[in-house]
Design a protein around this motif. Structure first.
Motif, PDB file in Angstrom:
ATOM      1  N   ALA A 225      -9.280   8.671  -3.716  1.00  0.00           N
ATOM      2  CA  ALA A 225      -8.152   7.850  -4.159  1.00  0.00           C
ATOM      3  C   ALA A 225      -7.425   7.225  -2.974  1.00  0.00           C
ATOM      4  CB  ALA A 225      -7.182   8.698  -4.982  1.00  0.00           C
ATOM      5  N   VAL A 226      -7.177   8.018  -1.937  1.00  0.00           N
ATOM      6  CA  VAL A 226      -6.507   7.511  -0.738  1.00  0.00           C
ATOM      7  C   VAL A 226      -7.365   6.444  -0.055  1.00  0.00           C
ATOM      8  CG1 VAL A 226      -5.754   8.125   1.597  1.00  0.00           C
ATOM      9  CG2 VAL A 226      -5.119   9.567  -0.338  1.00  0.00           C
ATOM     10  N   GLY A 227      -8.661   6.723   0.057  1.00  0.00           N
ATOM     11  CA  GLY A 227      -9.556   5.764   0.687  1.00  0.00           C
ATOM     12  C   GLY A 227      -9.662   4.461  -0.089  1.00  0.00           C
ATOM     13  N   LEU A 228      -9.780   4.565  -1.412  1.00  0.00           N
ATOM     14  CA  LEU A 228      -9.896   3.371  -2.251  1.00  0.00           C
ATOM     15  C   LEU A 228      -8.616   2.547  -2.208  1.00  0.00           C
ATOM     16  CD1 LEU A 228     -11.593   1.743  -4.237  1.00  0.00           C
ATOM     17  CD2 LEU A 228     -10.676   3.191  -6.079  1.00  0.00           C
TER      18      LEU A 228
ATOM     19  N   HIS B  35       0.809  -1.216   0.000  1.00  0.00           N
ATOM     20  CA  HIS B  35       0.000   0.000   0.000  1.00  0.00           C
ATOM     21  C   HIS B  35       0.845   1.270   0.000  1.00  0.00           C
ATOM     22  CE1 HIS B  35      -2.961   2.710   2.403  1.00  0.00           C
ATOM     23  NE2 HIS B  35      -3.052   2.944   1.111  1.00  0.00           N
ATOM     24  N   ILE B  36       1.815   1.350   0.889  1.00  0.00           N
ATOM     25  CA  ILE B  36       2.616   2.583   1.023  1.00  0.00           C
ATOM     26  C   ILE B  36       3.428   2.874  -0.234  1.00  0.00           C
ATOM     27  CG2 ILE B  36       4.471   3.688   2.331  1.00  0.00           C
ATOM     28  CD1 ILE B  36       3.370   2.266   4.829  1.00  0.00           C
ATOM     29  N   PRO B  37       4.187   1.908  -0.788  1.00  0.00           N
ATOM     30  CA  PRO B  37       4.909   2.195  -2.043  1.00  0.00           C
ATOM     31  C   PRO B  37       3.971   2.534  -3.200  1.00  0.00           C
ATOM     32  CG  PRO B  37       5.811   0.252  -0.981  1.00  0.00           C
ATOM     33  CD  PRO B  37       4.544   0.587  -0.253  1.00  0.00           C
ATOM     34  N   PHE B  38       2.809   1.876  -3.247  1.00  0.00           N
ATOM     35  CA  PHE B  38       1.853   2.179  -4.319  1.00  0.00           C
ATOM     36  C   PHE B  38       1.414   3.637  -4.247  1.00  0.00           C
ATOM     37  CE2 PHE B  38      -2.594   2.733  -5.571  1.00  0.00           C
ATOM     38  CZ  PHE B  38      -2.536   2.342  -6.902  1.00  0.00           C
ATOM     39  N   ASN B  39       1.074   4.090  -3.057  1.00  0.00           N
ATOM     40  CA  ASN B  39       0.663   5.487  -2.898  1.00  0.00           C
ATOM     41  C   ASN B  39       1.774   6.450  -3.283  1.00  0.00           C
ATOM     42  OD1 ASN B  39      -1.808   4.626  -2.005  1.00  0.00           O
ATOM     43  ND2 ASN B  39      -1.625   5.477   0.051  1.00  0.00           N
ATOM     44  N   GLN B  40       2.973   6.152  -2.800  1.00  0.00           N
ATOM     45  CA  GLN B  40       4.084   7.095  -2.977  1.00  0.00           C
ATOM     46  C   GLN B  40       4.605   7.149  -4.403  1.00  0.00           C
ATOM     47  OE1 GLN B  40       7.246   6.523  -0.157  1.00  0.00           O
ATOM     48  NE2 GLN B  40       8.534   8.134  -1.018  1.00  0.00           N
ATOM     49  N   PHE B  41       4.716   5.976  -5.032  1.00  0.00           N
ATOM     50  CA  PHE B  41       5.394   5.925  -6.335  1.00  0.00           C
ATOM     51  C   PHE B  41       4.449   5.816  -7.532  1.00  0.00           C
ATOM     52  CE2 PHE B  41       8.492   4.040  -3.291  1.00  0.00           C
ATOM     53  CZ  PHE B  41       9.439   5.049  -3.360  1.00  0.00           C
ATOM     54  N   LEU B  42       3.199   5.467  -7.302  1.00  0.00           N
ATOM     55  CA  LEU B  42       2.269   5.327  -8.423  1.00  0.00           C
ATOM     56  C   LEU B  42       1.060   6.250  -8.301  1.00  0.00           C
ATOM     57  CD1 LEU B  42       2.302   1.450  -8.969  1.00  0.00           C
ATOM     58  CD2 LEU B  42       3.379   3.200 -10.394  1.00  0.00           C
ATOM     59  N   MET B  43       0.327   6.150  -7.193  1.00  0.00           N
ATOM     60  CA  MET B  43      -0.923   6.882  -7.090  1.00  0.00           C
ATOM     61  C   MET B  43      -0.713   8.393  -7.054  1.00  0.00           C
ATOM     62  SD  MET B  43      -3.901   6.724  -4.172  1.00  0.00           S
ATOM     63  CE  MET B  43      -3.031   7.937  -3.155  1.00  0.00           C
TER      64      MET B  43
ATOM     65  N   VAL C 179     -15.119   4.837   1.999  1.00  0.00           N
ATOM     66  CA  VAL C 179     -15.961   5.923   2.512  1.00  0.00           C
ATOM     67  C   VAL C 179     -15.403   6.488   3.813  1.00  0.00           C
ATOM     68  CG1 VAL C 179     -18.227   6.448   3.483  1.00  0.00           C
ATOM     69  CG2 VAL C 179     -18.059   5.129   1.373  1.00  0.00           C
ATOM     70  N   MET C 180     -15.005   5.610   4.734  1.00  0.00           N
ATOM     71  CA  MET C 180     -14.517   6.073   6.028  1.00  0.00           C
ATOM     72  C   MET C 180     -13.228   6.874   5.881  1.00  0.00           C
ATOM     73  SD  MET C 180     -14.049   3.855   9.495  1.00  0.00           S
ATOM     74  CE  MET C 180     -13.784   4.675  11.085  1.00  0.00           C
ATOM     75  N   ASN C 181     -12.288   6.344   5.104  1.00  0.00           N
ATOM     76  CA  ASN C 181     -11.014   7.050   4.923  1.00  0.00           C
ATOM     77  C   ASN C 181     -11.176   8.334   4.122  1.00  0.00           C
ATOM     78  OD1 ASN C 181     -10.033   4.752   6.177  1.00  0.00           O
ATOM     79  ND2 ASN C 181      -8.204   4.649   4.904  1.00  0.00           N
TER      80      ASN C 181
END
Length: 288
Positions: A85-88, A52-60, A218-220
């Motif tokens: 996007a962050v929540g999904l 999750h963390i690398p995906f957010n940082q380097f792709l999303m 939804v929550m995030n």
């Protein structure tokens, strides 16, 4: 820096660490499997973050920037896109990891309390790690707050450090325990999500997994979008109500399996035989 401020922050970190530990100790002997689903839940969360963390940082985030989304936005459409996007992202990585762990890692240990144990491990390790980080941050602030400590930093960092120290101690006292309150809501959500994903595994109905991903999103997303729009107390109150309602609903539709304490040995069948009664015995037993 005040004594009450220090005490409240220690209490906050202690609750963030203590609540999941207490929950694990209270439930690990119930049902089957002992402590195993709890530590597997913790491992499932950690493994989900490895992706999750690398995906957010380097792709999303680079992808959102390339599309013209301001990832530092405090409002407007960019904030909404970022929040969703962050929540999904969190929903997909964590719920899929939860599904895989329950389907393959714990596939031979089906019982009603299994998702509760897994959820306590999944949400509990997050609370524990954040509690340790909160405690570490307090130690850092107290060290930097010592006389002359900030002046030992490189000149270009001194002003920034002083600003951050002032902001840290400027937080109202009643906000000091919000970290623990947030973790209670998060753990309630994770337990509910584990119940829902477990139902998906047991019934082979992927709709429950999709609902878990949507609920997580939804929550995030709500937290990201409204963090600067709502007072923290109101925000945490809304999240708490959502998490409790979510847990209540998932528990009502939970998949019920035989519990360990119901798997009792069946006693040997008692054989009842009737002795043959003769006509003479009948005659002797009758009254005149």
């Amino acid at each position: 820096m005040t004594t009450i401020g220090i005490i409240l922050r220690i209490v906050n970190a202690g609750l963030m660490i203590g609540i999941p530990v207490t929950a694990a100790l209270l439930i690990y002997k119930r049902g089957k499997s002992g402590f195993r689903p709890i530590w597997i839940g913790a491992a499932g969360f950690i493994l989900s973050q490895v992706g999750h963390i690398p995906f957010n940082q380097f792709l999303m985030l680079p992808g959102l920037k390339a599309l013209g989304v301001d990832v530092a936005a405090q409002g407007g459409i960019s904030l909404w896109v970022l929040g969703v996007a962050v929540g999904l992202s969190a929903g997909v990585f964590e719920e899929v990891a939860r599904f895989l762990a329950l389907k393959f890692w714990l596939k031979k240990e089906a019982h009603t309390l299994l998702p509760l144990k897994y959820g306590i491990g999944h949400g509990g390790v997050e609370a524990l790690l954040l509690g340790l980080l909160a405690l570490f941050a307090l130690v850092q602030v107290m060290v930097l707050g010592g006389e002359g400590a900030v002046d030992l930093l490189p000149p270009e960092q001194v002003e920034l450090a002083r600003t951050q120290l002032a902001a840290y101690w400027a937080v109202p006292w009643y906000h000091s325990l919000l970290g623990a309150a947030e973790r209670i809501s998060a753990m309630a959500f994770h337990i509910g999500a584990s119940i829902l994903v477990y139902k998906s595994v047991r019934t082979k109905n992927y709709l429950y997994l999709i609902i878990a991903v949507i609920g997580h999103t939804v929550m995030n997303a709500f937290a990201v979008i409204t963090v600067n729009q709502l007072d923290f107390l109101l925000l945490e109150g809304v999240l708490f109500i959502f998490a409790v309602g979510w847990l209540y609903w998932t528990w009502r539709i939970r998949e019920i399996d035989p519990e360990e304490d119901l798997d009792l040995p069946v006693p040997n069948q008692v054989q009842i035989s009737a002795a043959q009664v003769t006509e003479e015995q009948i005659e002797e037993s009758s009254y005149d």
